[in-house]
Write an enzyme that holds these catalytic residues in place. Structure first.
Site, PDB file in Angstrom:
ATOM      1  N   GLU A  67      47.322  11.009 -16.547  1.00 15.46           N
ATOM      2  CA  GLU A  67      48.411  11.572 -15.814  1.00 15.46           C
ATOM      3  C   GLU A  67      49.290  10.705 -15.402  1.00 15.46           C
ATOM      4  O   GLU A  67      49.333  10.037 -14.352  1.00 15.46           O
ATOM      5  CB  GLU A  67      48.013  12.494 -14.570  1.00 15.46           C
ATOM      6  CG  GLU A  67      46.955  13.451 -14.906  1.00 15.46           C
ATOM      7  CD  GLU A  67      47.175  14.632 -13.946  1.00 15.46           C
ATOM      8  OE1 GLU A  67      47.285  15.816 -14.199  1.00 15.46           O
ATOM      9  OE2 GLU A  67      46.882  14.567 -12.753  1.00 15.46           O
ATOM     10  N   LYS A  89      46.813  22.632  -6.504  1.00 15.45           N
ATOM     11  CA  LYS A  89      47.288  21.847  -5.250  1.00 15.45           C
ATOM     12  C   LYS A  89      47.530  22.526  -4.178  1.00 15.45           C
ATOM     13  O   LYS A  89      46.756  23.290  -3.760  1.00 15.45           O
ATOM     14  CB  LYS A  89      49.017  21.276  -5.950  1.00 15.45           C
ATOM     15  CG  LYS A  89      48.600  20.459  -7.041  1.00 15.45           C
ATOM     16  CD  LYS A  89      49.964  19.755  -7.602  1.00 15.45           C
ATOM     17  CE  LYS A  89      49.992  19.108  -8.690  1.00 15.45           C
ATOM     18  NZ  LYS A  89      51.029  18.062  -9.325  1.00 15.45           N
ATOM     19  N   SER A 103      53.747  17.850 -16.378  1.00 13.71           N
ATOM     20  CA  SER A 103      54.405  18.781 -16.782  1.00 13.71           C
ATOM     21  C   SER A 103      54.092  19.388 -18.041  1.00 13.71           C
ATOM     22  O   SER A 103      54.901  19.773 -18.871  1.00 13.71           O
ATOM     23  CB  SER A 103      55.743  18.092 -17.108  1.00 13.71           C
ATOM     24  OG  SER A 103      56.116  17.459 -15.765  1.00 13.71           O
ATOM     25  N   HIS A 142      43.649  11.528  -7.974  1.00 15.70           N
ATOM     26  CA  HIS A 142      44.845  11.994  -8.484  1.00 15.70           C
ATOM     27  C   HIS A 142      45.834  11.193  -8.066  1.00 15.70           C
ATOM     28  O   HIS A 142      45.972  10.833  -6.817  1.00 15.70           O
ATOM     29  CB  HIS A 142      44.923  13.659  -8.086  1.00 15.70           C
ATOM     30  CG  HIS A 142      46.137  14.291  -8.466  1.00 15.70           C
ATOM     31  ND1 HIS A 142      47.603  13.973  -8.111  1.00 15.70           N
ATOM     32  CD2 HIS A 142      46.335  15.156  -9.660  1.00 15.70           C
ATOM     33  CE1 HIS A 142      48.332  14.872  -8.889  1.00 15.70           C
ATOM     34  NE2 HIS A 142      47.614  15.414  -9.689  1.00 15.70           N
ATOM     35  N   GLY A 161      49.206  21.398 -13.299  1.00 20.92           N
ATOM     36  CA  GLY A 161      49.552  22.076 -11.915  1.00 20.92           C
ATOM     37  C   GLY A 161      50.376  23.141 -11.770  1.00 20.92           C
ATOM     38  O   GLY A 161      50.073  24.219 -11.844  1.00 20.92           O
TER      39      GLY A 161
END
Ligand code: PGA
Length: 261
Positions: free
Chosen positions: A171, A14, A220, A99, A241
Site C-alpha cells: 500500500e 477504517k 484507491s 497499516h 478502504g
C-alpha cells in the site's frame, strides 16, 4: 509463486462506519454475496466496536472478519487497547498489522509491527502485514530499500506456522485515499504496483522459502480500476478502504474479481 486462482478481497472499513452502519452493511453483504464465487475470499475489517456484531452476522457465510489493529500484550493493564487474543475469542480470523495510517498517524515503528505480528500469530490470527513507501521515498527512488527494511523487520527469522499464508499488502502511502469521495485518491499505476509486488515476493521468498505467499494491492482501488490490478502478475487480491464501505461500489469490485478469476 505457484499459480493461484483465488482472489482475496479485503475490506478495511477504517473509522468510516459506526456501529449501526457496520451492522447494516454486514447484513447487506450476507444477503448480496450468497451467490459469491467460491474462488473469492472476502474478509471485512470493521471497527473494534462493531467487530463482534459483524462476526455474528456473517458467521454462517464464507465472509471472514479481521481486526484493524491489535495490541501485542494479550491481557492486562493496557487502558484503551484490545489484544489479538480478545479479537480471536470473539471470532476474528485476521489482523491488519502496520497499516500506514498506524505507522504515520500513530508513529508505529517496525519493531512494534513485528511485536504485533508475533502476538497475532500467538493468538491464532492471520496477520495481514501492510508495507509501502511515502511519496518522498518514491521520488528519491527508495521503494525497494523501504520495502526491504519493512519486510526484514516484520519477517526475518520469524517462526511462521505451516498452516498460515504470509499475507502482505503493498500500500504505497501516497496512493491511499483521504476520504470516501469516489474521485479522491491517486491510485498507483498497476504496472508499478506489480513491480513492487515482484520485489516483495522475491524478498519474502529469500526469507521464508517454504511459505505460501499472498500479495494484495491497496490504495484507491475502485470498481473501474480493480480489474487492472487483478490482471497483473504477482497480485492476488486487493485491500480496499473507501470503496469497500459503499455497498454498490463493493459489489462491483466483487463482480470484477469474480470475472478475473
Ligand atoms: P483506500 O484505502 O482504498 O481508501 O485508498 C486503502 C487502505 O488504506 O487500506
Amino acid at each position: 509463486m505457484g499459480k493461484t486462482t483465488a482472489r482475496y478481497l479485503f475490506a478495511n472499513w477504517k473509522m468510516y462506519l459506526n456501529y449501526e452502519e457496520s451492522a447494516v452493511l454486514a447484513k447487506q453483504l450476507v444477503k448480496e454475496t450468497k451467490k459469491m464465487s467460491s474462488n473469492v475470499t472476502m474478509t471485512v475489517f470493521p471497527s473494534a466496536l462493531a467487530l463482534a456484531e459483524v462476526v455474528e452476522t456473517v458467521k454462517k457465510t464464507s465472509i471472514a472478519v479481521g481486526a484493524q489493529n491489535t495490541y501485542w500484550v494479550q491481557q492486562g493493564g493496557c487502558t484503551g487497547e484490545v489484544s489479538a487474543a480478545m479479537y480471536k475469542a470473539v471470532g476474528a480470523e485476521y489482523a491488519l498489522v502496520g497499516h500506514s495510517e498506524r505507522r504515520h498517524l500513530f508513529h508505529e515503528t517496525n519493531h512494534e509491527v513485528r511485536e504485533k505480528i508475533e502476538a497475532a500469530l500467538a493468538a491464532g490470527l492471520t496477520p495481514v502485514v501492510c508495507v509501502g513507501e511515502t511519496k518522498h521515498e518514491r521520488d528519491d527512488d527508495k521503494v525497494e530499500e523501504v520495502l526491504e527494511v519493512q519486510l526484514r523487520a516484520a519477517f526475518e527469522d520469524i517462526a511462521w506456522p505451516a498452516d498460515k499464508p504470509v499475507i502482505v499488502a503493498y500500500e504505497p502511502v501516497w496512493a491511499i485515499s483521504k476520504g470516501t469521495d469516489p474521485s479522491a485518491g491517486t491510485p498507483c499505476d498497476p504496472v508499478d504496483a506489480s513491480k513492487a509486488h515482484r520485489i516483495i515476493e522475491q524478498f519474502l521468498r529469500g526469507l521464508m522459502p517454504k511459505a505460501e505467499i499472498v500479495l494484495l494491492y491497496g490504495g484507491s482501488v475502485r470498481p473501474h480500476n480493480v480489474s487492472e490490478y487483478l490482471r497483473q502478475p504477482h497480485v492476488q487480491g486487493v485491500l480496499v478502504g473507501a470503496a469497500s464501505t459503499k455497498l454498490e461500489q463493493w459489489l462491483e469490485i466483487v463482480r470484477a474479481a469474480e470475472a478475473a478469476v
